[in-house]
Design a protein around this motif. Structure first.
Motif, PDB file in Angstrom:
ATOM      1  N   ILE A 140       0.837  -1.191   0.000  1.00 23.30           N
ATOM      2  CA  ILE A 140       0.000   0.000   0.000  1.00 23.30           C
ATOM      3  C   ILE A 140       0.875   1.244   0.000  1.00 23.30           C
ATOM      4  O   ILE A 140       1.794   1.368   0.819  1.00 23.30           O
ATOM      5  CB  ILE A 140      -0.941   0.005   1.219  1.00 23.30           C
ATOM      6  N   ALA A 141       0.590   2.143  -0.925  1.00 25.37           N
ATOM      7  CA  ALA A 141       1.276   3.429  -0.985  1.00 25.37           C
ATOM      8  C   ALA A 141       0.353   4.499  -0.408  1.00 25.37           C
ATOM      9  O   ALA A 141      -0.857   4.477  -0.645  1.00 25.37           O
ATOM     10  CB  ALA A 141       1.652   3.769  -2.420  1.00 25.37           C
ATOM     11  N   VAL A 142       0.912   5.430   0.337  1.00 30.48           N
ATOM     12  CA  VAL A 142       0.126   6.480   0.980  1.00 30.48           C
ATOM     13  C   VAL A 142       0.596   7.835   0.463  1.00 30.48           C
ATOM     14  O   VAL A 142       1.783   8.173   0.561  1.00 30.48           O
ATOM     15  CB  VAL A 142       0.265   6.415   2.512  1.00 30.48           C
ATOM     16  N   ALA A 143      -0.346   8.596  -0.097  1.00 29.03           N
ATOM     17  CA  ALA A 143      -0.023   9.928  -0.609  1.00 29.03           C
ATOM     18  C   ALA A 143      -0.026  10.943   0.524  1.00 29.03           C
ATOM     19  O   ALA A 143      -0.826  10.863   1.452  1.00 29.03           O
ATOM     20  CB  ALA A 143      -1.039  10.344  -1.667  1.00 29.03           C
ATOM     21  N   GLY A 144       0.876  11.913   0.451  1.00 29.17           N
ATOM     22  CA  GLY A 144       0.828  13.024   1.378  1.00 29.17           C
ATOM     23  C   GLY A 144      -0.317  13.957   1.039  1.00 29.17           C
ATOM     24  O   GLY A 144      -0.957  13.833  -0.011  1.00 29.17           O
ATOM     25  N   ILE A 145      -0.571  14.901   1.915  1.00 26.54           N
ATOM     26  CA  ILE A 145      -1.657  15.854   1.690  1.00 26.54           C
ATOM     27  C   ILE A 145      -1.172  17.133   1.022  1.00 26.54           C
ATOM     28  O   ILE A 145      -1.936  17.818   0.334  1.00 26.54           O
ATOM     29  CB  ILE A 145      -2.360  16.170   3.030  1.00 26.54           C
ATOM     30  N   ASN A 146       0.109  17.438   1.158  1.00 32.53           N
ATOM     31  CA  ASN A 146       0.672  18.694   0.644  1.00 32.53           C
ATOM     32  C   ASN A 146       1.439  18.465  -0.656  1.00 32.53           C
ATOM     33  O   ASN A 146       1.838  17.335  -0.969  1.00 32.53           O
ATOM     34  CB  ASN A 146       1.628  19.299   1.688  1.00 32.53           C
ATOM     35  N   PRO A 147       1.691  19.516  -1.444  1.00 31.61           N
ATOM     36  CA  PRO A 147       2.550  19.376  -2.617  1.00 31.61           C
ATOM     37  C   PRO A 147       3.917  18.816  -2.215  1.00 31.61           C
ATOM     38  O   PRO A 147       4.465  19.178  -1.169  1.00 31.61           O
ATOM     39  CB  PRO A 147       2.687  20.813  -3.141  1.00 31.61           C
ATOM     40  N   HIS A 148       4.423  17.893  -3.015  1.00 28.58           N
ATOM     41  CA  HIS A 148       5.733  17.271  -2.760  1.00 28.58           C
ATOM     42  C   HIS A 148       5.757  16.575  -1.395  1.00 28.58           C
ATOM     43  O   HIS A 148       6.826  16.427  -0.788  1.00 28.58           O
ATOM     44  CB  HIS A 148       6.873  18.291  -2.843  1.00 28.58           C
ATOM     45  N   PRO A 195       4.754  12.050  -2.686  1.00 31.85           N
ATOM     46  CA  PRO A 195       4.155  13.126  -3.489  1.00 31.85           C
ATOM     47  C   PRO A 195       3.111  12.539  -4.437  1.00 31.85           C
ATOM     48  O   PRO A 195       3.413  11.630  -5.213  1.00 31.85           O
ATOM     49  CB  PRO A 195       5.346  13.702  -4.260  1.00 31.85           C
ATOM     50  N   ALA A 196       1.893  13.038  -4.372  1.00 25.21           N
ATOM     51  CA  ALA A 196       0.811  12.461  -5.157  1.00 25.21           C
ATOM     52  C   ALA A 196       1.026  12.608  -6.658  1.00 25.21           C
ATOM     53  O   ALA A 196       0.550  11.779  -7.441  1.00 25.21           O
ATOM     54  CB  ALA A 196      -0.508  13.098  -4.762  1.00 25.21           C
ATOM     55  N   ASP A 197       1.774  13.640  -7.075  1.00 20.08           N
ATOM     56  CA  ASP A 197       1.903  13.889  -8.510  1.00 20.08           C
ATOM     57  C   ASP A 197       2.823  12.907  -9.219  1.00 20.08           C
ATOM     58  O   ASP A 197       2.879  12.892 -10.451  1.00 20.08           O
ATOM     59  CB  ASP A 197       2.357  15.326  -8.771  1.00 20.08           C
ATOM     60  N   THR A 198       3.548  12.077  -8.467  1.00 16.30           N
ATOM     61  CA  THR A 198       4.434  11.094  -9.109  1.00 16.30           C
ATOM     62  C   THR A 198       4.050   9.652  -8.766  1.00 16.30           C
ATOM     63  O   THR A 198       4.847   8.740  -8.947  1.00 16.30           O
ATOM     64  CB  THR A 198       5.898  11.335  -8.696  1.00 16.30           C
ATOM     65  N   MET A 199       2.814   9.443  -8.309  1.00 16.93           N
ATOM     66  CA  MET A 199       2.410   8.108  -7.850  1.00 16.93           C
ATOM     67  C   MET A 199       1.672   7.279  -8.892  1.00 16.93           C
ATOM     68  O   MET A 199       1.464   6.078  -8.675  1.00 16.93           O
ATOM     69  CB  MET A 199       1.495   8.227  -6.616  1.00 16.93           C
ATOM     70  N   HIS A 231       2.047   7.069 -12.588  1.00  9.32           N
ATOM     71  CA  HIS A 231       2.550   6.601 -13.878  1.00  9.32           C
ATOM     72  C   HIS A 231       2.798   5.096 -13.769  1.00  9.32           C
ATOM     73  O   HIS A 231       2.846   4.531 -12.666  1.00  9.32           O
ATOM     74  CB  HIS A 231       3.808   7.374 -14.287  1.00  9.32           C
ATOM     75  N   PRO A 232       2.928   4.384 -14.891  1.00 11.76           N
ATOM     76  CA  PRO A 232       2.980   2.916 -14.850  1.00 11.76           C
ATOM     77  C   PRO A 232       4.058   2.342 -13.938  1.00 11.76           C
ATOM     78  O   PRO A 232       3.798   1.393 -13.189  1.00 11.76           O
ATOM     79  CB  PRO A 232       3.212   2.526 -16.311  1.00 11.76           C
ATOM     80  N   ALA A 233       5.265   2.886 -13.980  1.00 14.66           N
ATOM     81  CA  ALA A 233       6.336   2.339 -13.145  1.00 14.66           C
ATOM     82  C   ALA A 233       6.024   2.496 -11.661  1.00 14.66           C
ATOM     83  O   ALA A 233       6.324   1.612 -10.848  1.00 14.66           O
ATOM     84  CB  ALA A 233       7.667   3.019 -13.483  1.00 14.66           C
ATOM     85  N   ALA A 234       5.412   3.607 -11.293  1.00 12.04           N
ATOM     86  CA  ALA A 234       5.050   3.821  -9.891  1.00 12.04           C
ATOM     87  C   ALA A 234       3.947   2.860  -9.467  1.00 12.04           C
ATOM     88  O   ALA A 234       4.009   2.263  -8.380  1.00 12.04           O
ATOM     89  CB  ALA A 234       4.608   5.267  -9.683  1.00 12.04           C
ATOM     90  N   ARG A 235       2.913   2.675 -10.306  1.00 13.03           N
ATOM     91  CA  ARG A 235       1.803   1.781  -9.954  1.00 13.03           C
ATOM     92  C   ARG A 235       2.258   0.338  -9.802  1.00 13.03           C
ATOM     93  O   ARG A 235       1.646  -0.437  -9.059  1.00 13.03           O
ATOM     94  CB  ARG A 235       0.680   1.874 -10.991  1.00 13.03           C
ATOM     95  N   GLN A 251      -7.811  13.941  -5.246  1.00 11.72           N
ATOM     96  CA  GLN A 251      -6.450  13.406  -5.323  1.00 11.72           C
ATOM     97  C   GLN A 251      -6.486  11.947  -5.777  1.00 11.72           C
ATOM     98  O   GLN A 251      -5.585  11.483  -6.470  1.00 11.72           O
ATOM     99  CB  GLN A 251      -5.770  13.516  -3.954  1.00 11.72           C
ATOM    100  N   ALA A 252      -7.544  11.235  -5.396  1.00 16.00           N
ATOM    101  CA  ALA A 252      -7.690   9.831  -5.776  1.00 16.00           C
ATOM    102  C   ALA A 252      -8.406   9.658  -7.109  1.00 16.00           C
ATOM    103  O   ALA A 252      -8.014   8.836  -7.944  1.00 16.00           O
ATOM    104  CB  ALA A 252      -8.457   9.084  -4.683  1.00 16.00           C
TER     105      ALA A 252
END
Length: 321
Positions: A195-203, A237-241, A243-247, A260-261
């Motif tokens: 499980i990956a958890v995104a932060g709430i803030n930019p970066h 950082p949610a903006d880099t989560m 793309h295919p390699a990240a998923r 965000q989701a």
């Protein structure tokens, strides 16, 4: 024959009545609950008394539920609000009695339900949790046509963005993680979920430069849960989560708030995304779209997401069994 899935009618004035017969193309055994008057003219259907009664090949099995009024496509009638709510409750009762394997819900219109029946819930998810005994649940959106799969869980759902920081407590985030972890094992057959958890803030706050929630709240919670053996990464950082390699590095992503989701999954798999309610004692899926009043009754409804939702419900039921 295995137990059928129950397909609830949703808002009669939307595209739900058109989607029901089109969904027969899924190859999934299901029964539609609703008022046969609301189905498109010429629909081949058979009224049944119980979810698994036999029907002729190519016919839509219909568990009839009488509504107060006929429907006009594109124009919600508040008089039918009580019927919409009753159908959902009836489906829950039947699946809890073991007469069906799962529920797939077609879209509802919350405004019509509120105006016509005083519906007090933000949506399907919260109402189903109430019917199940006010159990804690989370909403997952899962892709069906992209690889690696995209599964996202917003820890907070239908609230204004300004309220998210206060609502995203340690308890809320921990509950979302635990419910998701358990569901990935029980319903998706993933023995050791990542499980990956995104932060709430930019970066993800960038070490406190853009916000300190990640440092003061996320990081200590994730550390504690990792010590219990959960495979968690983040806060990220949610903006880099997405793309295919990240998923490929996780099985589900926990996000801080609704958009965000939902923005990444609706971008990646708009037609094939499925809404799943995790944490219920029964299986519930739904197409990831609304009532589409603008195209209702025009023969333009696309059944792809409904078919995906039915197939996912079938697969989850088989895994859970």
């Amino acid at each position: 024959m295995d137990r059928r899935i129950l397909l609830t009618c949703g808002e009669p004035a939307g595209i739900g009545p058109e989607l029901a017969p089109l969904a027969l193309a899924s190859g999934v055994e299901f029964a539609w609950i609703g008022d046969p008057r609301h189905l498109p003219a010429g629909t081949a259907f058979t009224r049944i008394a119980a979810p698994n009664d036999p029907v002729p090949a190519g016919h839509l099995p219909v568990l009839p539920h009488q509504f107060a009024a006929p429907n006009t496509p594109g124009r919600a009638n508040p008089a039918n609000a009580t019927g919409v709510i009753e159908v959902i409750a009836r489906a829950v009762q039947l699946v809890q009695q073991g007469q069906a394997s799962a529920i797939t819900t077609l879209p509802i219109n919350k405004q019509a339900l509120k105006e016509g029946a005083g519906f007090a819930f933000p949506g399907h998810t919260e109402y189903l949790a109430h019917l199940a005994g006010d159990v804690p649940v989370v909403m997952m959106l899962a892709s069906t046509t992209v690889t690696p799969a995209c599964r996202v869980v917003p820890a907070t759902i239908h609230i204004p963005l300004a309220e998210v920081p206060a609502a995203l407590t340690d308890e809320t985030l921990e509950s979302a993680i635990r419910i998701t972890h358990a569901a990935l094992i029980r319903d998706f057959g993933i023995a050791d979920p990542r499980i990956a958890v995104a932060g709430i803030n930019p970066h993800a706050g960038e070490n406190g430069v853009m916000g300190r929630e990640e440092m003061t709240r996320f990081t200590p919670l994730l550390k504690r849960l990792r010590q219990e053996g959960l495979d968690l990464t983040g806060p990220l950082p949610a903006d880099t989560m997405f793309h295919p390699a990240a998923r490929a590095r996780y099985d589900a992503a926990i996000c801080a708030y609704h958009d965000q989701a939902l923005i990444p999954i609706k971008t990646l798999d708009f037609a094939g995304g499925v809404n799943v309610t995790l944490g219920l004692p029964f299986i519930r899926t739904s197409p990831d779209h609304g009532t589409a009043f603008d195209i209702a009754g025009k023969g333009l409804a696309d059944p792809e997401s409904t078919i995906a939702a039915l197939r996912m419900a079938r697969d989850m039921a088989a895994t859970r069994a």
